[in-house]
Scaffold this motif. Sequence first.
Motif, PDB file in Angstrom:
ATOM      1  N   GLY A   1       0.831  -1.019   0.034  1.00 23.79           N
ATOM      2  CA  GLY A   1      -0.022   0.155  -0.006  1.00 23.79           C
ATOM      3  C   GLY A   1       0.818   1.345  -0.230  1.00 23.79           C
ATOM      4  O   GLY A   1       0.207   2.331   0.099  1.00 23.79           O
ATOM      5  N   LYS A   2       2.270   1.216  -0.225  1.00 23.36           N
ATOM      6  CA  LYS A   2       3.075   2.334   0.018  1.00 23.36           C
ATOM      7  C   LYS A   2       3.312   3.173  -1.259  1.00 23.36           C
ATOM      8  O   LYS A   2       3.679   4.012  -1.346  1.00 23.36           O
ATOM      9  N   PRO A   3       3.570   2.175  -2.211  1.00 25.77           N
ATOM     10  CA  PRO A   3       3.797   2.881  -3.585  1.00 25.77           C
ATOM     11  C   PRO A   3       2.959   4.128  -4.105  1.00 25.77           C
ATOM     12  O   PRO A   3       1.715   3.981  -3.547  1.00 25.77           O
ATOM     13  N   MET A   4       3.409   4.971  -4.625  1.00 26.49           N
ATOM     14  CA  MET A   4       2.851   6.016  -4.816  1.00 26.49           C
ATOM     15  C   MET A   4       2.501   6.299  -6.289  1.00 26.49           C
ATOM     16  O   MET A   4       3.347   5.533  -7.161  1.00 26.49           O
ATOM     17  N   ARG A   5       1.456   6.395  -6.612  1.00 25.10           N
ATOM     18  CA  ARG A   5       0.906   6.570  -8.363  1.00 25.10           C
ATOM     19  C   ARG A   5       0.034   7.754  -8.581  1.00 25.10           C
ATOM     20  O   ARG A   5      -0.687   8.353  -7.648  1.00 25.10           O
ATOM     21  N   GLU A   6       0.412   8.259  -9.633  1.00 27.33           N
ATOM     22  CA  GLU A   6      -0.487   9.508 -10.205  1.00 27.33           C
ATOM     23  C   GLU A   6      -1.392   8.677 -11.193  1.00 27.33           C
ATOM     24  O   GLU A   6      -1.296   7.999 -11.968  1.00 27.33           O
ATOM     25  N   PHE A   7      -2.654   9.735 -11.118  1.00 30.04           N
ATOM     26  CA  PHE A   7      -3.902   9.225 -12.342  1.00 30.04           C
ATOM     27  C   PHE A   7      -4.566  10.357 -12.829  1.00 30.04           C
ATOM     28  O   PHE A   7      -4.518  11.450 -12.299  1.00 30.04           O
ATOM     29  N   LEU A   8      -4.734   9.968 -14.139  1.00 28.21           N
ATOM     30  CA  LEU A   8      -5.346  11.115 -14.894  1.00 28.21           C
ATOM     31  C   LEU A   8      -6.743  10.508 -15.574  1.00 28.21           C
ATOM     32  O   LEU A   8      -6.724   9.392 -16.013  1.00 28.21           O
ATOM     33  N   HIS A   9      -7.744  11.300 -15.491  1.00 28.75           N
ATOM     34  CA  HIS A   9      -8.864  11.024 -15.980  1.00 28.75           C
ATOM     35  C   HIS A   9      -8.860  11.156 -17.520  1.00 28.75           C
ATOM     36  O   HIS A   9      -8.214  11.775 -18.057  1.00 28.75           O
ATOM     37  N   VAL A  10      -9.404  10.152 -18.094  1.00 25.60           N
ATOM     38  CA  VAL A  10      -9.352   9.846 -19.587  1.00 25.60           C
ATOM     39  C   VAL A  10      -9.863  10.874 -20.399  1.00 25.60           C
ATOM     40  O   VAL A  10      -9.273  11.503 -21.323  1.00 25.60           O
ATOM     41  N   ASN A  11     -10.680  11.700 -19.695  1.00 30.99           N
ATOM     42  CA  ASN A  11     -11.189  12.845 -20.511  1.00 30.99           C
ATOM     43  C   ASN A  11     -10.243  13.794 -20.720  1.00 30.99           C
ATOM     44  O   ASN A  11     -10.291  14.733 -21.491  1.00 30.99           O
ATOM     45  N   ASP A  12      -9.404  13.988 -19.601  1.00 31.23           N
ATOM     46  CA  ASP A  12      -8.139  14.905 -19.430  1.00 31.23           C
ATOM     47  C   ASP A  12      -7.039  14.526 -20.568  1.00 31.23           C
ATOM     48  O   ASP A  12      -6.739  15.264 -21.334  1.00 31.23           O
ATOM     49  N   MET A  13      -7.169  13.192 -20.720  1.00 29.66           N
ATOM     50  CA  MET A  13      -5.761  12.794 -21.404  1.00 29.66           C
ATOM     51  C   MET A  13      -6.723  12.995 -23.054  1.00 29.66           C
ATOM     52  O   MET A  13      -5.552  13.285 -24.042  1.00 29.66           O
TER      53      MET A  13
ATOM     54  N   ASP B   1       0.260  12.702  -7.038  1.00 31.96           N
ATOM     55  CA  ASP B   1       0.402  11.422  -6.813  1.00 31.96           C
ATOM     56  C   ASP B   1      -0.192  11.037  -5.378  1.00 31.96           C
ATOM     57  O   ASP B   1      -0.409  12.023  -4.670  1.00 31.96           O
ATOM     58  N   ILE B   2      -0.627   9.889  -5.306  1.00 30.70           N
ATOM     59  CA  ILE B   2      -1.420   9.295  -3.986  1.00 30.70           C
ATOM     60  C   ILE B   2      -0.793   7.740  -3.853  1.00 30.70           C
ATOM     61  O   ILE B   2      -0.648   7.144  -4.898  1.00 30.70           O
ATOM     62  N   SER B   3      -0.545   7.555  -2.546  1.00 35.25           N
ATOM     63  CA  SER B   3      -0.221   6.169  -2.237  1.00 35.25           C
ATOM     64  C   SER B   3      -1.439   5.204  -2.500  1.00 35.25           C
ATOM     65  O   SER B   3      -2.620   5.538  -2.547  1.00 35.25           O
TER      66      SER B   3
END
Length: 323
Positions: free
Chosen positions: A207-219, A252-254
């Motif tokens: 649960g510690k890894p950090m990930r960035e997320f982007l909504h597909v409409n923004d993409m 990003d968020i864990s």
Amino acid sequence: MKRLYIAGHRGMVGGAILRNFEARIADGEEIELVTRTSSELDLTDQQGVRDFMQTEKPDVVILAAAKVGGIHANNTYPADFIYENMMIECNVIHQAFDAGVRRLLQLGSSCIYPKGIPQPMREDALLTGTLEPTNEPYAIAKIAGIKLCESYNRQHGTDYRSVMPTNLYGPGDNFHPENSHVLPALIRRFHEAVQQGCEEVAIWGTGKPMREFLHVNDMAAASLFVLDIDKKTYDANTRPMLSHINVGSGTDISIGDLAQLVAKISGFQGRISFDTSKPDGTMRKLMDVSRLASMGWTARIGLEEGIAETYRWFLNNRDRFRT
């Protein structure tokens, strides 16, 4: 009238791009959209792609087609991931060139960058170290796509551009219990836990890894922004360095906090545990999006808002996700 072919228009990203162009057409822009389903055109079939390009003669090509999946899928089907993605890229890019297409936009992935590099990841970090082993075959295929575009530009003077998105999510995502990415997998897992009255949901890794997320409409919006900017501006932001641009939210968020957020949105009130026997993958993956920001584009959809919208879409389409 501009004739535009979207490869992968039924996928999550391709579908969002298609919707953007349909909105432009509704507003009066003169665009003729060309699409083919995978059953109508196998992009790994060189002759089939050649015949299609020679017949349709598009003015612009957007390559959003790819074989994608999460850690489990990449570990289980490495040959499929490297073969199918390299064939798609080679066929679409070369046959587009052979048919006289001068403008092309290729969508890649943030997994192209080496593991353990300084965060956030800059575009010039490409090929400076060893790739993350859990998705190395897919990453190599995506790097090959960048280099194909770069090489055709250098040798033939084409205007082939590449954008490298961070982790994407949104309507049209893959919610398969084994082959999906982390966010749609969590959405389905917590939804089913609520439906089944489960008291605990186990998450892969620490649960510690950090990930960035982007909504597909923004993409989709970012893709059209990069496609629309003039060649001088694009070249000034990619050359003499590598010819690609990062696309992300810049935050990003864990995985642990992400799970808590999905639990909140889905209404799950039980306990969240972590299966540390499962791999974490890279501990942090955050894109440096300063180049795109300096050109005038930034993401608009917040993560909680985007997940809530995606969850509503999942609920309205859950009959498609019975397996």
